[in-house]
Motif scaffolding. Sequence first.
Motif, PDB file in Angstrom:
ATOM      1  N   ARG A 154       0.798  -1.292  -0.084  1.00 56.35           N
ATOM      2  CA  ARG A 154      -0.023  -0.104  -0.076  1.00 56.35           C
ATOM      3  C   ARG A 154       1.010   1.330  -0.107  1.00 56.35           C
ATOM      4  O   ARG A 154       1.637   1.355   0.600  1.00 56.35           O
ATOM      5  CB  ARG A 154      -0.931   0.058   1.177  1.00 56.35           C
ATOM      6  N   CYS A 155       0.369   2.169  -0.842  1.00 53.54           N
ATOM      7  CA  CYS A 155       1.291   3.619  -0.908  1.00 53.54           C
ATOM      8  C   CYS A 155       0.040   4.623  -0.602  1.00 53.54           C
ATOM      9  O   CYS A 155      -0.719   4.532  -1.360  1.00 53.54           O
ATOM     10  CB  CYS A 155       1.854   3.790  -2.107  1.00 53.54           C
ATOM     11  N   LEU A 156       0.512   5.453   0.228  1.00 53.95           N
ATOM     12  CA  LEU A 156      -0.254   6.648   0.445  1.00 53.95           C
ATOM     13  C   LEU A 156       0.511   7.803  -0.650  1.00 53.95           C
ATOM     14  O   LEU A 156       1.465   8.181  -0.161  1.00 53.95           O
ATOM     15  CB  LEU A 156      -0.184   7.055   1.832  1.00 53.95           C
ATOM     16  N   VAL A 157       0.059   8.102  -1.696  1.00 54.64           N
ATOM     17  CA  VAL A 157       0.742   8.756  -2.569  1.00 54.64           C
ATOM     18  C   VAL A 157       0.042  10.259  -2.696  1.00 54.64           C
ATOM     19  O   VAL A 157      -1.306  10.273  -2.848  1.00 54.64           O
ATOM     20  CB  VAL A 157       0.815   8.172  -3.756  1.00 54.64           C
ATOM     21  N   GLY A 158       0.574  11.349  -2.740  1.00 52.89           N
ATOM     22  CA  GLY A 158       0.009  12.595  -2.759  1.00 52.89           C
ATOM     23  C   GLY A 158       0.828  13.864  -3.279  1.00 52.89           C
ATOM     24  O   GLY A 158       2.176  13.508  -3.601  1.00 52.89           O
ATOM     25  N   ALA A 159       0.276  14.833  -3.235  1.00 51.15           N
ATOM     26  CA  ALA A 159       1.351  16.055  -3.523  1.00 51.15           C
ATOM     27  C   ALA A 159       0.818  17.398  -3.052  1.00 51.15           C
ATOM     28  O   ALA A 159      -0.509  17.518  -2.892  1.00 51.15           O
ATOM     29  CB  ALA A 159       1.287  16.313  -5.180  1.00 51.15           C
ATOM     30  N   VAL A 160       1.574  18.333  -2.515  1.00 53.33           N
ATOM     31  CA  VAL A 160       1.066  19.525  -2.028  1.00 53.33           C
ATOM     32  C   VAL A 160       1.905  20.762  -2.449  1.00 53.33           C
ATOM     33  O   VAL A 160       3.055  20.601  -2.689  1.00 53.33           O
ATOM     34  CB  VAL A 160       1.438  19.570  -0.380  1.00 53.33           C
ATOM     35  N   ASP A 161       1.217  21.809  -3.040  1.00 49.44           N
ATOM     36  CA  ASP A 161       1.938  23.201  -3.543  1.00 49.44           C
ATOM     37  C   ASP A 161       1.039  24.069  -2.883  1.00 49.44           C
ATOM     38  O   ASP A 161      -0.161  24.353  -3.567  1.00 49.44           O
ATOM     39  CB  ASP A 161       2.091  22.979  -4.982  1.00 49.44           C
ATOM     40  N   LEU A 162       1.709  25.150  -2.087  1.00 49.29           N
ATOM     41  CA  LEU A 162       0.932  25.977  -1.792  1.00 49.29           C
ATOM     42  C   LEU A 162       1.675  27.381  -2.101  1.00 49.29           C
ATOM     43  O   LEU A 162       2.925  27.529  -2.437  1.00 49.29           O
ATOM     44  CB  LEU A 162       1.003  26.269  -0.184  1.00 49.29           C
ATOM     45  N   LEU A 163       0.902  28.354  -2.434  1.00 50.76           N
ATOM     46  CA  LEU A 163       1.619  29.750  -2.952  1.00 50.76           C
ATOM     47  C   LEU A 163       2.669  30.531  -1.977  1.00 50.76           C
ATOM     48  O   LEU A 163       2.397  30.403  -0.768  1.00 50.76           O
ATOM     49  CB  LEU A 163       0.299  30.784  -2.953  1.00 50.76           C
ATOM     50  N   THR A 164       3.583  30.835  -2.600  1.00 50.24           N
ATOM     51  CA  THR A 164       4.497  31.793  -1.801  1.00 50.24           C
ATOM     52  C   THR A 164       4.768  32.847  -2.820  1.00 50.24           C
ATOM     53  O   THR A 164       4.475  32.979  -4.015  1.00 50.24           O
ATOM     54  CB  THR A 164       5.925  30.982  -1.882  1.00 50.24           C
ATOM     55  N   PRO A 165       5.274  34.008  -2.202  1.00 50.73           N
ATOM     56  CA  PRO A 165       5.491  35.281  -3.174  1.00 50.73           C
ATOM     57  C   PRO A 165       6.520  35.145  -4.006  1.00 50.73           C
ATOM     58  O   PRO A 165       6.200  35.498  -5.292  1.00 50.73           O
ATOM     59  CB  PRO A 165       6.236  36.124  -2.029  1.00 50.73           C
ATOM     60  N   ASN A 166       7.544  34.123  -4.177  1.00 50.62           N
ATOM     61  CA  ASN A 166       8.218  33.991  -5.223  1.00 50.62           C
ATOM     62  C   ASN A 166       7.684  33.378  -6.245  1.00 50.62           C
ATOM     63  O   ASN A 166       8.138  33.508  -7.530  1.00 50.62           O
ATOM     64  CB  ASN A 166       9.752  33.132  -4.881  1.00 50.62           C
TER      65      ASN A 166
END
Length: 459
Positions: A154-166
């Motif tokens: 089993r794999c818990l697979v994901g991604a996260v990307d949040l805003l930054t000024p740059n």
Amino acid sequence: MHVSAAAWATALGTGLDEVWEQLLAGRTGQGEAPSAEPLRNHRVAALPPGTDGDEDPDADTVARHLAVATATGARTLAGAGLGPEEAGDVLVVIGTSLGPHADRPGPSLYDWVAEAARRLGSRREPVALSTACSSGSDAIAVAADLLTAGVAERCLVGAVDLLTPNKRRGHSRLRTMSRGEPRSFDRDRDGMLLGEAGGFLLLETAASADARRAPCLGLLTGWGASNNALGPTEPDASGTAAARAVRAALDLAGRDPAEVAVISTHGTGTVLNDAAESAGLALLWPPAGAGAGSADGAGAGPAAEAGAGGGAGTGSAAEAGSGPGAEAAPEPVAGAGPRSVAGDLPGSAHDAASGRADGAGTGAGPVAFATKGALGHSLGATGVVEAITVLLALRDRRVPPVPHLERVMDGFPLRLPVGRALGIGGGCGLSQTLGFGGFNTCLLLEPAPAGRPGEGGGR
């Protein structure tokens, strides 16, 4: 591979059905986000304050990424019916573009992913990866490879990307950012708007899912990737690399292009990226009267779309033709494939006129759709979020309208839902991402088998 559960955090909320119904209704999560920077556009699709414990959009960027990854991952594990003891054996795989690192040095990408895995209860060393806007899709493909190789069940697979000024500053200066509304595949498109998101799937082998009678949202049966191998942002004028990734996913799944019912496109709304995607799709689903293309460039030759790419190359030639044959309800569709480039690249918003009425017509190929106009371009997270939309489209046999799309660009070879949701036929679904660095990734997903328990994280 069984998708036993899914969860996301988006600008429209966190519930799978809550967000999906809003997408089907044509709503968007865009709003003003003032900045002292002279940005091309101050609108973004940010997470609502308080989403998954992310209370302060100005808080430390590592803390924000950790909060969203931990909460979204935990909801996925719960939806899959996995308790703390079972979570210990789950292998965590997380992708992001630059995550929190566009604005600050350290901790390393691996360090915050390892901390997220620890908080989620995994006792295994996680996998962290970054391949620009294909990071989420590549994370899913890597997890599937690890399951196939027997490294995990089993794999818990994901991604996260949040805003930054740059991130906002960079895309504004690259001129990939729209000055108005993002209009994927529209004649008047001029760029995208950034967004924030986190998304996770629980992938497991058939043996593991069968043994515990796991819930099932759908199946991942094919995945493929390619790279243009030209440079960080240099266009691929042939379009063959993106088509090769799609063909690899089809071949692994033992599927033919004719069996594809729906495609979640990368659909950034930038002039050159949308032209690139159109060209790659036309190689596999050629317009009526064109010879069948191939992932190696044989078949229908590229037509064209004029555009200058904000310092990233120029292109010319002409779009022409009309989309193939029919489905029950006619929807706008465009014609022969334009020339191709890869990556999220800017350019002029002119499409050569063909004399057709706003691309109106019908087609026999799969239905294509795009959600970045509603959820924003969440960079490395977009691949997981869009894979979830394909699973929901296969479940409900409907796709949402493309936000702000009014006049379909000339040359687009497939049907697009304009102004309202559109039903789809039987078959499988594709999700494709085209990123900076020439990263092209395609995932092939199928509906849950009949008789499986209800999907995890769903209604």
